[in-house]
Design a protein around this motif. Structure first.
Motif, mmCIF file in Angstrom:
data_model
loop_
_atom_site.group_PDB
_atom_site.id
_atom_site.type_symbol
_atom_site.label_atom_id
_atom_site.label_comp_id
_atom_site.label_asym_id
_atom_site.label_seq_id
_atom_site.Cartn_x
_atom_site.Cartn_y
_atom_site.Cartn_z
ATOM 1 N N SER A 140 0.850 -1.195 0.000
ATOM 2 C CA SER A 140 0.000 0.000 0.000
ATOM 3 C C SER A 140 0.885 1.244 0.000
ATOM 4 C CB SER A 140 -0.919 0.000 1.225
ATOM 5 O OG SER A 140 -1.795 -1.101 1.188
ATOM 6 N N ASP A 185 12.721 5.747 -0.225
ATOM 7 C CA ASP A 185 11.932 6.491 0.756
ATOM 8 C C ASP A 185 10.482 6.434 0.280
ATOM 9 O OD1 ASP A 185 14.535 8.930 1.102
ATOM 10 O OD2 ASP A 185 14.013 7.263 2.422
ATOM 11 N N ARG A 243 6.232 6.605 1.218
ATOM 12 C CA ARG A 243 5.155 6.978 2.134
ATOM 13 C C ARG A 243 4.040 5.950 1.968
ATOM 14 N NH1 ARG A 243 3.298 13.064 3.031
ATOM 15 N NH2 ARG A 243 5.547 13.033 3.407
ATOM 16 N N PRO A 244 3.870 5.107 2.948
ATOM 17 C CA PRO A 244 2.780 4.142 2.869
ATOM 18 C C PRO A 244 1.430 4.846 2.880
ATOM 19 C CG PRO A 244 4.384 3.501 4.532
ATOM 20 C CD PRO A 244 4.684 4.915 4.153
ATOM 21 N N THR A 245 0.454 4.232 2.303
ATOM 22 C CA THR A 245 -0.903 4.784 2.308
ATOM 23 C C THR A 245 -1.361 4.996 3.743
ATOM 24 O OG1 THR A 245 -1.407 3.623 0.261
ATOM 25 C CG2 THR A 245 -3.273 4.416 1.556
ATOM 26 N N GLY A 246 -1.871 6.194 4.026
ATOM 27 C CA GLY A 246 -2.365 6.499 5.360
ATOM 28 C C GLY A 246 -1.316 7.063 6.297
ATOM 29 N N SER A 247 -0.069 7.103 5.868
ATOM 30 C CA SER A 247 1.006 7.623 6.719
ATOM 31 C C SER A 247 1.275 9.086 6.392
ATOM 32 C CB SER A 247 2.275 6.800 6.510
ATOM 33 O OG SER A 247 3.357 7.369 7.228
ATOM 34 N N ASP A 248 1.758 9.822 7.402
ATOM 35 C CA ASP A 248 2.105 11.226 7.201
ATOM 36 C C ASP A 248 3.586 11.413 6.906
ATOM 37 O OD1 ASP A 248 -0.170 12.228 9.826
ATOM 38 O OD2 ASP A 248 -0.482 12.121 7.657
ATOM 39 N N PHE A 249 4.345 10.320 6.940
ATOM 40 C CA PHE A 249 5.786 10.434 6.797
ATOM 41 C C PHE A 249 6.332 9.421 5.807
ATOM 42 C CE2 PHE A 249 5.950 13.209 10.380
ATOM 43 C CZ PHE A 249 5.005 12.739 11.272
ATOM 44 N N ASP A 250 7.471 9.795 5.198
ATOM 45 C CA ASP A 250 8.222 8.841 4.397
ATOM 46 C C ASP A 250 8.983 7.910 5.321
ATOM 47 O OD1 ASP A 250 9.249 10.993 1.608
ATOM 48 O OD2 ASP A 250 7.306 10.170 2.211
ATOM 49 N N GLU A 251 9.137 6.702 4.907
ATOM 50 C CA GLU A 251 9.883 5.705 5.677
ATOM 51 C C GLU A 251 10.961 5.080 4.811
ATOM 52 O OE1 GLU A 251 5.713 4.367 7.871
ATOM 53 O OE2 GLU A 251 7.298 2.876 7.578
#
Length: 119
Positions: free
Chosen positions: A26, A96, A98-106
């Motif tokens: 996602s 980097d 950003r998963p769906t629903g997240s506010d941050f890059d991981e």
């Protein structure tokens, strides 16, 4: 979300290989993507990166390696030509994401694929 790298193998010096890195899951967005490598007994080093279409390369691979991306399929490639024995390493892809629903890059890393160049 996961990254899957593939395309490594054994090749003679002067040969070519094409590595692929596919992102799945996602995913809302992907910013920069990169290839790193780690040779036996050495630290992991950046090989090439791509961000908003801008490409950077380690000096040791300039003119021989080309990084590219397919945004539509969330896939990145590394075309490696004129391979040398010193290119032997495990190659890792990084992104980097950003998963769906997240506010941050991981940070995400692929498992790595072995490239062996014989002389």
């Amino acid at each position: 979300v996961q990254l899957q790298a593939s395309g490594g193998g054994l090749v003679q010096a002067g040969g070519s290989l094409r590595l692929s890195c596919a992102a799945s899951g996602s995913i809302f967005s992907i910013s920069d993507m990169a290839w790193f490598r780690q040779a036996p007994g050495k630290q992991r080093e950046l090989v090439a990166s791509i961000f908003n279409g801008d490409r950077t390369y380690a000096d040791s691979v300039k003119g021989r390696f080309t990084i590219s991306g397919d945004n539509g399929e969330n896939t990145m490639y590394l075309q490696m030509n004129n391979l040398k024995p010193e290119d032997t390493a495990i190659y890792y892809c990084h992104a980097d994401i950003r998963p769906t629903g997240s506010d941050f890059d991981e940070d995400f890393w692929g498992r790595g694929t072995l490239v062996t160049v014989s002389s």
